[in-house]
Design a protein around this motif. Sequence first.
Motif: not given
Length: 512
Positions: A46, A48, A85-86, A88, A217, A219, A221, A231, A233
């Motif tokens: 994660t 982030r 976030t996308a 990652d 949030n 995520d 993967r 990813h 998100t």
Amino acid sequence: MGQPKQTSSVTPLRAMSRAVCFTAFGSLLLGQTPAFAQSASLQSATSRAVSSENNRATAGAASEAGFDDESDGLTTPAANSAATTADDAQRPAIPDAQSGDDITGSILDEDIRRLNTREAPIDETLPRRKAAESASTAETPGIPIGTFVLRPSVTQSINTETTKDGNTREQRAFLETDAAATLTSDWGLHQLTVTSEGAWQKNISGEGEEQPSFKINSDLRLDLPDDTVAHLTAGYNFYREDTDDPDAIADAAQQSDVQEFTAGASVQRDFGILRGTTALALSRSIYSDATLSNGTTVTLSDRNQTTGTLRGRVGYELSPALIPFIEATIGRTIYDETRDSAGYERSGHSYGAKAGVEVDLGEKLKGEVGVGYAMADFEDNRLSSIDTATLDASLLWSPIRGTDVNFDLQTSIQPSTTAGESGYVSHALTTTVTHQLRDNLVGTMIGGVIWRDYPTDSSINDELVYTAATGLTWNINRYLDLTSTLGYELTTRKDGDDSQQFRAGVGLKLKR
């Protein structure tokens, strides 16, 4: 509406958009600072990392092309969150919420936390650091739930805050309760991570606006064939706009509550010595009414907007430790109302490009440096376009065992909602030093400066915001921490009174 604060009273800094702006000393410390080497493992799934904004953001290369409130690039706070976030796989992982990184409990504003933690858009996640041998600093075991592990925490703190703007002085004491949780899958292939945190404040004396916030949030993967990682998100963020924000309503008793919805997707693939990344981020921001001191309300629905950002990056691997890259971004922001309350069409486009180099020297040094160009234009021809050269850097350096130095430099374009104003260029610099004084005692020092550079034809003068903070975290045992923080912020203006804020607090953090 939305006149920048020049001489009006300054209220407490609070959780605002993932923008890296008007930060309070305290938020920096609460932020996800680099975990000390012997007690914090880095959660690669994660990654982030801020910024948000904020950041409330915090601010980076993953979203340099949309509109943003002092976060990483030109996107809106929500868009920035989705984009970062996308991606990652491109950023260093944040410290695990239970591993000692929350060095100051929950007494600080999120705008500085985001400023301090903007994720570096690198194509390698940071390796996990060795956990401390001491049981007092070891990661908590968490709660097994099927194929997932849940690690919750609750922090209760008592704080004092003093703000001064010219001859106006406000002081308050307040209780703050923070709850956070990380849910991580334990699968052999792929990984799903869900993180959430919220803050609730209650004034016990004095005056000052309370600052609630909540965000969650996720995520997912996906480990695909042929050296490909994807990813997916999604996220939600709630906060109350900061009174210190340039677009805040002057003399409002309560600023607008903001809701942000984000979604994103990214794909990274290795082609031998080439590494390619494509990322798409979508966001939706909704503003509630603001309440004036006389009890009337101001409708801010003309700020509601939707933003999309597309980013592409290609890196060339000279060696595993050195990867030059080029990157381009394009964004589009559409406001719900064609014209705002002042009659301006704020919808527009944004563009960005940069070149830089990623560095990975193991635990000693990791990050990236890039230079480029960014521009934002608007559909209303009365609003001049804003463009600027950009210099961005995000470096994590560990000079000795137990010490981490995080250096973060961001350049971004910040659109305005003030009548006749396009916006300004934000230059934000933050340095965080985290040192393990003992096996169960961690100290942190943070310093930052933000320069809000308005165009020469603007009616608003430039501003400088200086922040400094320090904090201590004592790991009483694996499940309980004692935290303390002390910080100061100064905002200087060419015209109007300077603003100051002082905050201090202590708290207890229970984690599982």
